[in-house]
Design an enzyme around this catalytic site. Structure first.
Site, mmCIF file in Angstrom:
data_model
loop_
_atom_site.group_PDB
_atom_site.id
_atom_site.type_symbol
_atom_site.label_atom_id
_atom_site.label_comp_id
_atom_site.label_asym_id
_atom_site.label_seq_id
_atom_site.Cartn_x
_atom_site.Cartn_y
_atom_site.Cartn_z
ATOM 1 N N TYR A 1 1.013 -1.209 -0.118
ATOM 2 C CA TYR A 1 0.181 -0.094 -0.176
ATOM 3 C C TYR A 1 0.645 1.564 -0.394
ATOM 4 O O TYR A 1 1.937 1.365 0.563
ATOM 5 C CB TYR A 1 -0.630 0.123 1.131
ATOM 6 C CG TYR A 1 -1.896 -0.959 1.958
ATOM 7 C CD1 TYR A 1 -3.290 -1.297 0.909
ATOM 8 C CD2 TYR A 1 -1.400 -2.038 1.516
ATOM 9 C CE1 TYR A 1 -3.996 -2.015 0.817
ATOM 10 C CE2 TYR A 1 -2.635 -3.342 2.283
ATOM 11 C CZ TYR A 1 -3.690 -2.968 1.215
ATOM 12 O OH TYR A 1 -4.621 -4.538 1.661
ATOM 13 N N ASP B 1 -10.159 6.931 9.673
ATOM 14 C CA ASP B 1 -10.025 7.459 8.466
ATOM 15 C C ASP B 1 -11.297 9.118 8.261
ATOM 16 O O ASP B 1 -11.462 8.990 9.490
ATOM 17 C CB ASP B 1 -10.070 6.258 7.544
ATOM 18 C CG ASP B 1 -11.404 5.920 6.849
ATOM 19 O OD1 ASP B 1 -12.305 6.817 7.392
ATOM 20 O OD2 ASP B 1 -11.307 5.003 6.343
ATOM 21 N N ARG C 1 -5.794 1.679 8.645
ATOM 22 C CA ARG C 1 -6.408 2.194 9.183
ATOM 23 C C ARG C 1 -5.611 2.461 10.901
ATOM 24 O O ARG C 1 -5.553 2.972 11.288
ATOM 25 C CB ARG C 1 -8.243 2.519 9.132
ATOM 26 C CG ARG C 1 -8.065 2.730 7.988
ATOM 27 C CD ARG C 1 -9.866 2.786 8.519
ATOM 28 N NE ARG C 1 -10.306 1.698 7.507
ATOM 29 C CZ ARG C 1 -11.945 0.959 8.934
ATOM 30 N NH1 ARG C 1 -12.346 1.579 8.992
ATOM 31 N NH2 ARG C 1 -12.056 -0.410 8.216
#
Length: 250
Positions: free
Chosen positions: A89, A103, A195
């Site tokens: 990511y 988030d 997250r």
């Protein structure tokens, strides 16, 4: 057939393959658009191909973009195999505040000063999150406790006790810092919540942090650069259908 042969055979869609080939089975790579759910992509593939047996390998949150593997037909049996692959990511954390969802699905709160942090301090904080670690899933997640998704309780303001889960973060790289934004790259095992990493990272820095952007760039040896946009995929399907209609009139 080994995985390499499968990739050679099924990673790319040839334009002139018949629609029926999707019913037989395909592995499709999509660059999931912002604000689409993973199921939105699956639903779109079902509508376009008219194949009901379609599934995805690994959920992406609506505010995340990037690689989503979608399988049709007999290749839905491979979903668990693809889900278990290593993930990569890239994205940004925003320092100086937290959010209930970790988030931007919820509004930032708990504002704190972050300007005292140096790039060296931020980079050093990654070390405690690299390797085999225990991670608490977000309360706003689809993980079930006693058969009930956590997010249902979270929306009612009820916090459910869950056990931390073992995950492995192979790489946690700070790419650049432009406070309050921290640009990162993470390579991790399946089940890792970026997250939660953002929230935990903010706690370690004593400034708070939340995930402000996320893109999944790789799953195993599948890369987002090879993925279809939804627009391109729809155009390809329309070309295939047009060719089939033309052939049927000959």
């Amino acid at each position: 057939m080994n995985l390499l042969n499968e990739i050679v055979s099924f990673l790319y869609i040839c334009r002139m393959l018949p629609i029926a080939s999707f019913l037989e089975g395909k592995v499709l790579l999509f660059d999931k658009p912002l604000r689409w759910t993973s199921f939105d992509v699956v639903k779109k593939v079902r509508i376009l191909t008219k194949v009901s047996k379609v599934g995805h390998a690994g959920t992406l949150d609506p505010l995340a973009t990037g690689l989503l593997i979608v399988c049709t037909g007999k290749f839905t049996k491979k979903i668990n195999e693809y889900m278990g692959m290593e993930k990569e990511y890239t994205g940004t954390f925003t320092l100086g505040s937290t959010t209930p969802t970790y988030d931007l699905e919820s509004e930032p709160v708990n504002f704190k000063d972050y300007k005292q942090l140096s790039t060296e301090q931020i980079i050093a904080a990654t070390q405690q999150f690299t390797g085999d670690i225990l991670q608490l899933p977000p309360q706003h997640s689809a993980i079930k406790k006693d058969g009930k998704p956590l997010y249902l309780s979270a929306r009612q303001g009820i916090e459910v006790k869950v056990d931390p889960r073992p995950v492995t973060i192979k790489t946690f790289e700070i790419v650049s810092v432009d406070l309050p934004l921290v640009y990162f790259r993470v390579v991790c095992t399946t089940g890792t919540y970026i997250r939660s990493l953002a929230n935990d990272f903010g706690e370690a820095l004593q400034t708070g942090a939340h995930l402000s952007s996320l893109c999944r760039t790789r799953i195993g040896i599948f890369e987002n650069k090879d993925a279809y946009s939804m627009k391109t995929f729809e155009e390809e399907i329309q070309k295939i259908r047009a060719e089939e209609e033309t052939q049927s009139l000959l």
